[in-house]
Design an enzyme around this catalytic site. Structure first.
Site, PDB file in Angstrom:
ATOM      1  N   GLU A 127      18.587   5.171  77.056  1.00  0.00           N
ATOM      2  CA  GLU A 127      19.129   4.420  77.950  1.00  0.00           C
ATOM      3  C   GLU A 127      18.301   3.453  78.135  1.00  0.00           C
ATOM      4  OE1 GLU A 127      19.687   6.694  80.807  1.00  0.00           O
ATOM      5  OE2 GLU A 127      21.562   8.262  79.657  1.00  0.00           O
ATOM      6  N   ASN A 169      18.152   6.725  72.000  1.00  0.00           N
ATOM      7  CA  ASN A 169      18.878   7.180  72.640  1.00  0.00           C
ATOM      8  C   ASN A 169      20.278   7.166  73.224  1.00  0.00           C
ATOM      9  OD1 ASN A 169      20.558   9.844  72.371  1.00  0.00           O
ATOM     10  ND2 ASN A 169      19.968  10.301  74.176  1.00  0.00           N
ATOM     11  N   HIS A 206      29.692  10.323  75.413  1.00  0.00           N
ATOM     12  CA  HIS A 206      30.251  10.861  76.382  1.00  0.00           C
ATOM     13  C   HIS A 206      31.472   9.712  76.929  1.00  0.00           C
ATOM     14  CE1 HIS A 206      27.176  12.937  77.970  1.00  0.00           C
ATOM     15  NE2 HIS A 206      26.041  12.059  77.741  1.00  0.00           N
ATOM     16  N   GLU A 235      24.786  14.208  72.800  1.00  0.00           N
ATOM     17  CA  GLU A 235      25.191  14.794  74.238  1.00  0.00           C
ATOM     18  C   GLU A 235      26.721  14.458  74.221  1.00  0.00           C
ATOM     19  OE1 GLU A 235      23.383  12.701  77.508  1.00  0.00           O
ATOM     20  OE2 GLU A 235      21.290  12.535  76.119  1.00  0.00           O
ATOM     21  N   ASP A 237      30.353  15.004  74.930  1.00  0.00           N
ATOM     22  CA  ASP A 237      31.780  15.153  75.303  1.00  0.00           C
ATOM     23  C   ASP A 237      32.648  14.684  75.836  1.00  0.00           C
ATOM     24  OD1 ASP A 237      30.535  13.861  77.725  1.00  0.00           O
ATOM     25  OD2 ASP A 237      29.511  15.549  78.728  1.00  0.00           O
TER      26      ASP A 237
HETATM   27  O1  G3I Z   1      17.900  21.471  89.879  1.00  0.00           O
HETATM   28  C1  G3I Z   1      17.679  20.773  91.403  1.00  0.00           C
HETATM   29  C2  G3I Z   1      17.907  21.930  92.688  1.00  0.00           C
HETATM   30  O2  G3I Z   1      17.828  22.666  93.032  1.00  0.00           O
HETATM   31  C3  G3I Z   1      18.603  21.728  93.498  1.00  0.00           C
HETATM   32  O3  G3I Z   1      18.919  22.284  94.732  1.00  0.00           O
HETATM   33  C4  G3I Z   1      20.131  20.433  92.970  1.00  0.00           C
HETATM   34  C5  G3I Z   1      20.246  19.847  93.926  1.00  0.00           C
HETATM   35  O4  G3I Z   1      21.562  18.791  94.195  1.00  0.00           O
HETATM   36  O5  G3I Z   1      19.681  19.854  91.966  1.00  0.00           O
HETATM   37  C6  G3I Z   1      19.227  20.072  90.868  1.00  0.00           C
HETATM   38  O6  G3I Z   1      18.713  19.104  89.536  1.00  0.00           O
HETATM   39  C7  G3I Z   1      19.987  18.829  89.531  1.00  0.00           C
HETATM   40  C8  G3I Z   1      19.879  18.804  88.173  1.00  0.00           C
HETATM   41  O7  G3I Z   1      21.025  18.172  87.334  1.00  0.00           O
HETATM   42  C9  G3I Z   1      19.911  20.477  87.551  1.00  0.00           C
HETATM   43  O8  G3I Z   1      21.463  21.264  87.984  1.00  0.00           O
HETATM   44  C10 G3I Z   1      19.812  17.289  89.733  1.00  0.00           C
HETATM   45  O9  G3I Z   1      20.325  17.296  90.679  1.00  0.00           O
HETATM   46  C11 G3I Z   1      20.721  16.186  88.839  1.00  0.00           C
HETATM   47  O10 G3I Z   1      20.527  15.006  88.926  1.00  0.00           O
HETATM   48  C12 G3I Z   1      20.780  17.113  87.654  1.00  0.00           C
HETATM   49  O11 G3I Z   1      21.588  16.232  86.532  1.00  0.00           O
HETATM   50  C13 G3I Z   1      21.468  16.149  85.070  1.00  0.00           C
HETATM   51  C14 G3I Z   1      21.491  14.371  84.662  1.00  0.00           C
HETATM   52  O12 G3I Z   1      21.182  14.372  83.473  1.00  0.00           O
HETATM   53  C15 G3I Z   1      19.822  13.658  85.361  1.00  0.00           C
HETATM   54  O13 G3I Z   1      20.016  12.634  85.364  1.00  0.00           O
HETATM   55  C16 G3I Z   1      22.437  17.364  84.666  1.00  0.00           C
HETATM   56  O14 G3I Z   1      21.921  17.996  84.590  1.00  0.00           O
HETATM   57  C17 G3I Z   1      22.181  16.081  83.129  1.00  0.00           C
HETATM   58  O15 G3I Z   1      23.601  17.520  82.298  1.00  0.00           O
HETATM   59  C18 G3I Z   1      22.393  14.969  82.884  1.00  0.00           C
HETATM   60  O16 G3I Z   1      21.929  14.952  81.388  1.00  0.00           O
HETATM   61  C19 G3I Z   1      21.955  12.844  80.965  1.00  0.00           C
HETATM   62  C20 G3I Z   1      20.857  13.275  79.929  1.00  0.00           C
HETATM   63  O17 G3I Z   1      19.683  13.201  80.011  1.00  0.00           O
HETATM   64  C21 G3I Z   1      21.281  11.376  79.205  1.00  0.00           C
HETATM   65  N1  G3I Z   1      22.141  11.210  79.034  1.00  0.00           N
HETATM   66  C22 G3I Z   1      23.299  11.688  80.381  1.00  0.00           C
HETATM   67  C23 G3I Z   1      23.331  12.808  81.001  1.00  0.00           C
HETATM   68  C24 G3I Z   1      24.209  12.933  82.157  1.00  0.00           C
HETATM   69  O18 G3I Z   1      24.321  12.266  82.951  1.00  0.00           O
END
Ligand code: G3I
Length: 302
Positions: A127, A169, A206, A235, A237
């Site tokens: 990105e 990516n 996405h 990725e 969806d």
């Molecule tokens: O693990 C913590 C947890 O301990 C806490 O209580 C909770 C509260 O918000 O947060 C949890 O972490 C979260 C994590 O996902 C696990 O669920 C983060 O806040 C959250 O920001 C994170 O989001 C991820 C996101 O990337 C962050 O950039 C998504 O799961 C994940 O699907 C997403 O994936 C990205 C790819 O890496 C890159 N391309 C886009 C894609 C979608 O955004």
């Protein structure tokens, strides 16, 4: 064939999903994931904040949980991701300039050494381009460290693990007419001309109402492949999970010889980062959606 992975394998491709380590104890989740997919991407566990929480102190406990589950179940693993503006640990967010560049090199070397010879594709850089009509790089601490940070990351990665395919990516780069797509294309063309080591381009795909699927995605995949790189859908969806749109994406990949495979970004709608979009192939109860059948049928040549 009756599963997505086996159906994709008929043409030498894979069908993958993002796996969240915390969900592997959910037996419905784990059994669908194990049955249907033969490629795994860790949804968050191999990112910078997870693997190097303190500078120079690596932690692969969650990453290895995903990796070991995949390998023990006969799947391959895509690595995601080594250099990114987002999900940087606090110590890295505060770095700039040469110190940040050295930290990036140290991070790539540390993570790739741990998984040396074990990861089929690495998302080396994620990105790096801005959305919208500028075609510019995204502003970030990495970008401000020098425009060549991306090629520095790729050269470092090649030396660290010569066996992995090295990918760039990004998202919103599926529509051939968009400035972001053209900017990414120019970078890959330049890298190939100058011998910067890049093997593949990942299209996150996405798709939602703001950036919908467009049938010129196939042209995009073809044009990148013609530069001499592999391409992959990394990725996928789709907001609303239209069966027709899902089938179109599959058929676009199947039409391009250098398209390695497709990864969807989660298993059930409830596992998605955007559950309100109901964008995936399985319902919350684990049953197959109409989009699942459309994907399987397309993979089976249907
Ligand atoms: O693990 C913590 C947890 O301990 C806490 O209580 C909770 C509260 O918000 O947060 C949890 O972490 C979260 C994590 O996902 C696990 O669920 C983060 O806040 C959250 O920001 C994170 O989001 C991820 C996101 O990337 C962050 O950039 C998504 O799961 C994940 O699907 C997403 O994936 C990205 C790819 O890496 C890159 N391309 C886009 C894609 C979608 O955004």
């Amino acid at each position: 064939e009756s599963t997505l992975g086996a159906a994709a394998a008929q043409s030498g491709r894979y069908f993958g999903t993002a796996i969240a380590s915390g969900r592997l104890s959910d037996s419905t989740y784990a059994s669908i994931a194990n049955r249907e997919f033969n490629m795994v991407t860790a949804e968050n566990e191999m990112k910078i904040d997870a693997t190097e929480p303190q500078r120079g102190q690596f932690n692969f406990s969650s990453a290895d949980r995903v990796y070991n589950w995949a390998v023990q179940n006969g799947k391959e693993v895509r690595g995601h991701t080594l250099a990114w503006h987002s999900q940087q640990p606090g110590w890295m967010q505060n770095l700039s300039g040469n110190d940040l560049r050295q930290a990036m090199i140290g991070h790539i070397n540390g993570v790739m050494a741990h998984y040396k010879g074990k990861i089929v594709q690495w998302d080396v850089v994620n990105e790096a381009f801005a959305d919208g009509s500028s075609g510019a790089r995204r502003d970030s601490n990495l970008q401000r460290s020098g425009n060549d940070w991306i090629e520095l990351a790729f050269r470092t990665a090649r030396a660290a693990d010569p066996s992995a395919k090295l990918c760039y990516n990004d998202y919103n780069v599926e529509n051939w007419t968009w400035a972001k797509t053209q900017a990414m294309y120019s970078m890959v063309r330049d890298f190939k001309q100058r011998g910067v080591p890049i093997d593949c381009v990942g299209f996150q795909a996405h798709f939602n109402n703001g950036s919908p699927y467009n049938s010129n995605f196939r042209t995009t995949l073809q044009n990148f492949a013609a530069l001499g790189v592999d391409v992959a859908v990394t990725e996928l969806d789709i907001q609303g999970a239209s069966p027709t749109t899902y089938a179109n994406v599959i058929n676009d990949c199947l039409a391009v010889e250098r398209c390695l495979g497709v990864t969807v970004w989660g298993v059930r709608d409830s596992d998605s980062w955007r559950p309100e979009h109901t964008p995936l192939l399985f319902n919350n109860d684990g049953s197959k959606k109409a989009a699942y059948s459309a994907v399987l049928n397309a993979l089976n040549g249907g």
